[in-house]
Write an enzyme that holds these catalytic residues in place. Structure first.
Site, PDB file in Angstrom:
ATOM      1  N   LEU A  11      32.866  33.648  53.173  1.00 54.63           N
ATOM      2  CA  LEU A  11      33.826  34.661  53.594  1.00 54.63           C
ATOM      3  C   LEU A  11      34.370  35.265  52.305  1.00 54.63           C
ATOM      4  O   LEU A  11      34.764  34.515  51.404  1.00 54.63           O
ATOM      5  CB  LEU A  11      34.982  34.045  54.392  1.00 54.63           C
ATOM      6  N   ASP A  12      34.348  36.599  52.187  1.00 57.41           N
ATOM      7  CA  ASP A  12      34.827  37.173  50.930  1.00 57.41           C
ATOM      8  C   ASP A  12      36.309  36.876  50.736  1.00 57.41           C
ATOM      9  O   ASP A  12      37.006  36.462  51.666  1.00 57.41           O
ATOM     10  CB  ASP A  12      34.536  38.681  50.867  1.00 57.41           C
ATOM     11  N   LYS A  13      36.770  37.066  49.535  1.00 60.75           N
ATOM     12  CA  LYS A  13      38.122  36.656  49.161  1.00 60.75           C
ATOM     13  C   LYS A  13      39.184  37.254  50.071  1.00 60.75           C
ATOM     14  O   LYS A  13      40.161  36.583  50.435  1.00 60.75           O
ATOM     15  CB  LYS A  13      38.399  37.060  47.705  1.00 60.75           C
TER      16      LYS A  13
END
Length: 237
Positions: A103-105
């Site tokens: 999951l991206d930041k």
């Protein structure tokens, strides 16, 4: 059959060095008998292993669901920023867990962590076509946004499978959508929204394969149930 020090270290409560000391002090029992050596082998499925009179819970593999908050990296370590492993207990951090997928930041929600490499590979391999559901809050030209997103087939020259999109709520210039994808290309949902002229305000993964995020609070984790692990391993949807 596994070495006693390896089995007890897999619980995350002790290191192998600590287990050797426990055995030396006579504090480890196997089927009621003090263990002679930390190198001795035991059957985790059949043997009763106790430390200081308390039965040790031996996990062949560990499966954890985390509700990742925005701003935390889906990485095992980073000297500059907080990672998802920093949200786990010290015992879990010693078990060699890794995120399954990313999951991206700036995104949040369901993230599976495990030390079961075979399951992780199967869930992340493109041939598995694992479904993932995201709730995404957008602003911009939201009228007909679900239909436009479902028609996106290309992201900067990269072809993608069609998504299923449903409008959850819609107001003046803002909407909440449910987006179901199979591939999980890098920042796929955000890039799809950009193609449709939509600005993402919030993105949360609420389902992956057979797992549901449910009411797990942000930043918290829990072990998967036996039924959840079995469903993942069997490939049922």
């Amino acid at each position: 059959m596994e070495r006693l020090d390896k089995l007890l270290a897999s619980t995350g409560r002790w290191s192998r060095r600590e287990v050797r000391l426990l055995v030396k002090e006579g504090r480890v029992l196997v089927d009621g008998v003090p263990a002679a050596r930390a190198e001795d082998k035991a059957d985790p499925a059949a043997s009763r292993i106790q430390v200081d009179g308390e039965e040790a819970v031996i996990r062949a593999y560990t499966y954890v669901m985390l509700n990742k908050p925005a701003g935390v990296l889906s990485a095992t370590e980073d000297p500059r920023q907080e990672t998802v492993l920093d949200l786990l207990s010290p015992e879990l951090r010693r078990q060699g867990l890794s995120p399954v997928g990313r999951l991206d930041k700036d995104s949040e929600g369901l993230l599976l962590l495990t030390n079961d490499g075979e399951l992780a590979r199967r869930l992340t391999h493109p041939s598995g076509e694992v479904e993932k559901t995201y709730h995404v809050w957008v602003r911009g030209p939201v009228t007909g946004a679900a239909e436009r997103l479902a028609k996106v087939r290309d992201l900067e020259g990269e072809s993608i499978r069609p998504a299923r999109v449903e409008t959850l709520r819609q107001g003046e210039g803002r909407a909440a959508l449910a987006v179901v994808i199979h591939q999980g290309k890098n920042r796929q949902v955000r890039r799809m929204c950009a193609v449709c002229g939509l600005e993402v305000e919030r993105l949360r993964r609420v389902r992956e394969h057979t797992l549901e995020l449910g009411n797990l609070p942000p930043g918290k984790w829990r072990y998967l149930t036996a039924a959840e692990v079995k469903a993942l391993q069997s490939g049922s949807r």
